[in-house]
Design a protein around this motif. Sequence first.
Motif, PDB file in Angstrom:
ATOM      1  N   ASP A  98       0.808  -1.213   0.000  1.00 46.55           N
ATOM      2  CA  ASP A  98       0.000   0.000   0.000  1.00 46.55           C
ATOM      3  C   ASP A  98       0.845   1.269   0.000  1.00 46.55           C
ATOM      4  O   ASP A  98       0.308   2.375  -0.055  1.00 46.55           O
ATOM      5  CB  ASP A  98      -0.923   0.024   1.225  1.00 46.55           C
ATOM      6  N   LYS A  99       2.147   1.111   0.096  1.00 51.58           N
ATOM      7  CA  LYS A  99       3.043   2.257   0.124  1.00 51.58           C
ATOM      8  C   LYS A  99       3.674   2.455  -1.257  1.00 51.58           C
ATOM      9  O   LYS A  99       3.855   1.500  -2.005  1.00 51.58           O
ATOM     10  CB  LYS A  99       4.171   2.045   1.157  1.00 51.58           C
ATOM     11  N   PRO A 100       4.024   3.705  -1.591  1.00 47.33           N
ATOM     12  CA  PRO A 100       4.732   3.917  -2.853  1.00 47.33           C
ATOM     13  C   PRO A 100       6.088   3.208  -2.818  1.00 47.33           C
ATOM     14  O   PRO A 100       6.730   3.116  -1.771  1.00 47.33           O
ATOM     15  CB  PRO A 100       4.905   5.441  -2.911  1.00 47.33           C
ATOM     16  N   GLU A 101       6.492   2.684  -3.939  1.00 47.39           N
ATOM     17  CA  GLU A 101       7.758   1.960  -4.010  1.00 47.39           C
ATOM     18  C   GLU A 101       8.909   2.896  -3.685  1.00 47.39           C
ATOM     19  O   GLU A 101       9.114   3.915  -4.344  1.00 47.39           O
ATOM     20  CB  GLU A 101       7.963   1.391  -5.419  1.00 47.39           C
ATOM     21  N   PRO A 102       9.684   2.604  -2.621  1.00 45.25           N
ATOM     22  CA  PRO A 102      10.788   3.487  -2.274  1.00 45.25           C
ATOM     23  C   PRO A 102      11.912   3.382  -3.292  1.00 45.25           C
ATOM     24  O   PRO A 102      12.091   2.344  -3.939  1.00 45.25           O
ATOM     25  CB  PRO A 102      11.251   2.950  -0.905  1.00 45.25           C
ATOM     26  N   ARG A 103      12.642   4.452  -3.422  1.00 47.84           N
ATOM     27  CA  ARG A 103      13.776   4.435  -4.340  1.00 47.84           C
ATOM     28  C   ARG A 103      14.864   3.541  -3.752  1.00 47.84           C
ATOM     29  O   ARG A 103      15.266   3.708  -2.610  1.00 47.84           O
ATOM     30  CB  ARG A 103      14.311   5.856  -4.527  1.00 47.84           C
ATOM     31  N   ARG A 104      15.314   2.608  -4.558  1.00 44.72           N
ATOM     32  CA  ARG A 104      16.349   1.682  -4.084  1.00 44.72           C
ATOM     33  C   ARG A 104      17.726   2.299  -4.307  1.00 44.72           C
ATOM     34  O   ARG A 104      18.014   2.845  -5.370  1.00 44.72           O
ATOM     35  CB  ARG A 104      16.241   0.343  -4.806  1.00 44.72           C
ATOM     36  N   LEU A 105      18.567   2.160  -3.295  1.00 47.65           N
ATOM     37  CA  LEU A 105      19.929   2.655  -3.422  1.00 47.65           C
ATOM     38  C   LEU A 105      20.747   1.704  -4.287  1.00 47.65           C
ATOM     39  O   LEU A 105      20.566   0.487  -4.240  1.00 47.65           O
ATOM     40  CB  LEU A 105      20.578   2.777  -2.047  1.00 47.65           C
ATOM     41  N   SER A 106      21.636   2.279  -5.045  1.00 43.49           N
ATOM     42  CA  SER A 106      22.547   1.456  -5.839  1.00 43.49           C
ATOM     43  C   SER A 106      23.562   0.793  -4.909  1.00 43.49           C
ATOM     44  O   SER A 106      23.692   1.144  -3.725  1.00 43.49           O
ATOM     45  CB  SER A 106      23.282   2.322  -6.851  1.00 43.49           C
ATOM     46  N   ARG A 107      24.283  -0.163  -5.458  1.00 45.40           N
ATOM     47  CA  ARG A 107      25.318  -0.821  -4.664  1.00 45.40           C
ATOM     48  C   ARG A 107      26.356   0.188  -4.196  1.00 45.40           C
ATOM     49  O   ARG A 107      26.822   0.125  -3.065  1.00 45.40           O
ATOM     50  CB  ARG A 107      25.990  -1.916  -5.499  1.00 45.40           C
ATOM     51  N   ALA A 108      26.696   1.146  -5.073  1.00 49.42           N
ATOM     52  CA  ALA A 108      27.680   2.170  -4.705  1.00 49.42           C
ATOM     53  C   ALA A 108      27.189   2.994  -3.518  1.00 49.42           C
ATOM     54  O   ALA A 108      27.950   3.290  -2.592  1.00 49.42           O
ATOM     55  CB  ALA A 108      27.955   3.076  -5.900  1.00 49.42           C
ATOM     56  N   ALA A 109      25.901   3.368  -3.541  1.00 54.26           N
ATOM     57  CA  ALA A 109      25.346   4.173  -2.449  1.00 54.26           C
ATOM     58  C   ALA A 109      25.291   3.376  -1.152  1.00 54.26           C
ATOM     59  O   ALA A 109      25.572   3.904  -0.069  1.00 54.26           O
ATOM     60  CB  ALA A 109      23.960   4.678  -2.826  1.00 54.26           C
ATOM     61  N   LEU A 110      24.923   2.097  -1.242  1.00 59.59           N
ATOM     62  CA  LEU A 110      24.871   1.256  -0.039  1.00 59.59           C
ATOM     63  C   LEU A 110      26.263   1.077   0.562  1.00 59.59           C
ATOM     64  O   LEU A 110      26.434   1.134   1.783  1.00 59.59           O
ATOM     65  CB  LEU A 110      24.269  -0.104  -0.384  1.00 59.59           C
ATOM     66  N   GLU A 111      27.241   0.846  -0.283  1.00 55.89           N
ATOM     67  CA  GLU A 111      28.612   0.692   0.212  1.00 55.89           C
ATOM     68  C   GLU A 111      29.092   1.978   0.865  1.00 55.89           C
ATOM     69  O   GLU A 111      29.712   1.965   1.932  1.00 55.89           O
ATOM     70  CB  GLU A 111      29.544   0.298  -0.935  1.00 55.89           C
ATOM     71  N   THR A 112      28.783   3.101   0.225  1.00 55.68           N
ATOM     72  CA  THR A 112      29.190   4.394   0.772  1.00 55.68           C
ATOM     73  C   THR A 112      28.513   4.658   2.111  1.00 55.68           C
ATOM     74  O   THR A 112      29.158   5.120   3.068  1.00 55.68           O
ATOM     75  CB  THR A 112      28.836   5.517  -0.227  1.00 55.68           C
ATOM     76  N   LEU A 113      27.222   4.351   2.199  1.00 55.43           N
ATOM     77  CA  LEU A 113      26.488   4.546   3.445  1.00 55.43           C
ATOM     78  C   LEU A 113      27.066   3.676   4.559  1.00 55.43           C
ATOM     79  O   LEU A 113      27.219   4.135   5.706  1.00 55.43           O
ATOM     80  CB  LEU A 113      25.013   4.216   3.231  1.00 55.43           C
ATOM     81  N   ALA A 114      27.393   2.418   4.250  1.00 56.18           N
ATOM     82  CA  ALA A 114      27.965   1.518   5.253  1.00 56.18           C
ATOM     83  C   ALA A 114      29.316   2.024   5.738  1.00 56.18           C
ATOM     84  O   ALA A 114      29.610   1.990   6.942  1.00 56.18           O
ATOM     85  CB  ALA A 114      28.109   0.111   4.666  1.00 56.18           C
ATOM     86  N   ILE A 115      30.129   2.523   4.825  1.00 58.05           N
ATOM     87  CA  ILE A 115      31.450   3.030   5.212  1.00 58.05           C
ATOM     88  C   ILE A 115      31.304   4.249   6.118  1.00 58.05           C
ATOM     89  O   ILE A 115      32.001   4.381   7.136  1.00 58.05           O
ATOM     90  CB  ILE A 115      32.275   3.372   3.959  1.00 58.05           C
ATOM     91  N   ILE A 116      30.390   5.147   5.763  1.00 62.90           N
ATOM     92  CA  ILE A 116      30.170   6.335   6.603  1.00 62.90           C
ATOM     93  C   ILE A 116      29.675   5.919   7.982  1.00 62.90           C
ATOM     94  O   ILE A 116      30.126   6.444   9.007  1.00 62.90           O
ATOM     95  CB  ILE A 116      29.163   7.287   5.925  1.00 62.90           C
ATOM     96  N   ALA A 117      28.740   4.965   8.030  1.00 58.27           N
ATOM     97  CA  ALA A 117      28.171   4.540   9.309  1.00 58.27           C
ATOM     98  C   ALA A 117      29.235   3.967  10.235  1.00 58.27           C
ATOM     99  O   ALA A 117      29.244   4.263  11.435  1.00 58.27           O
ATOM    100  CB  ALA A 117      27.066   3.506   9.069  1.00 58.27           C
ATOM    101  N   TYR A 118      30.130   3.156   9.705  1.00 57.88           N
ATOM    102  CA  TYR A 118      31.124   2.485  10.544  1.00 57.88           C
ATOM    103  C   TYR A 118      32.375   3.324  10.784  1.00 57.88           C
ATOM    104  O   TYR A 118      33.033   3.161  11.817  1.00 57.88           O
ATOM    105  CB  TYR A 118      31.535   1.160   9.912  1.00 57.88           C
ATOM    106  N   HIS A 119      32.713   4.199   9.859  1.00 60.98           N
ATOM    107  CA  HIS A 119      33.999   4.903   9.940  1.00 60.98           C
ATOM    108  C   HIS A 119      33.876   6.392  10.236  1.00 60.98           C
ATOM    109  O   HIS A 119      34.893   7.081  10.291  1.00 60.98           O
ATOM    110  CB  HIS A 119      34.778   4.721   8.631  1.00 60.98           C
ATOM    111  N   GLN A 120      32.666   6.905  10.434  1.00 64.01           N
ATOM    112  CA  GLN A 120      32.496   8.343  10.653  1.00 64.01           C
ATOM    113  C   GLN A 120      33.311   8.842  11.843  1.00 64.01           C
ATOM    114  O   GLN A 120      33.460   8.099  12.831  1.00 64.01           O
ATOM    115  CB  GLN A 120      31.013   8.660  10.838  1.00 64.01           C
TER     116      GLN A 120
END
Length: 240
Positions: A98-120
Amino acid sequence: MSADAARRPMPAPGTLQEAQSAPARDPGLRLLEAMLFAAGEPLDEATIAARLPEGADARALLTALSADYADRGFNLVRVAGKWMLRTAPDLGFLLARDKPEPRRLSRAALETLAIIAYHQPVTRAEIEEIRGVSTNKGTLDVLLAAGWVRLRGRRRSPGRPVTYGTTETFLVHYGLDAIQDLPGLDELRGTGLIDSRVSAGLTVPLPSDDPGLKDDEDPLEPEFELSFAPEPEGDPDGED
């Protein structure tokens, strides 16, 4: 007696008596429910306590309400150090359609987000060094626009590069009470995301999103903070 009233089913024996004899719900608990239901964002304990009747124990009420909702269609959960009502995990898939389809992050964006989360706090150059490939500026713009990543400050090094960190919105989206709840090495191995045969020297950093600047960071210029993070154009998740 009207015909409609005559057709209404009679309550089961004892039901009306039990309802009348049931103890009244704690007024503080009712107010807490109303606050959480009407809130458009998670509420911290201090805000909740300030709105409750004088003498009410906010923590005790939150604990009681959390237990009360544990087996219901929605739960009271703690995220980012705050409290909110959220659909029970086992029912989420039924409501997702029932929700609009969320925009999926690319692999590059997911990797970047994970690196920021762990290494900030981490700079773009450091992200690229960890990933082993260059990172398109649009990838960072996507994460900034989503509200999951923020600009922290400037690194005290040549060029004074900007440092990045995660936000409260990131914690809420992923249902984390604190950044330290991110999975560690053993959990990553258990999920199969890391091969159990990897080098014994491999470590996963203990993440920290302390809002205070580190010794090697300077504050951002106010005008820079206001003018940054334009809307991404084209394919923002592509690689350079």
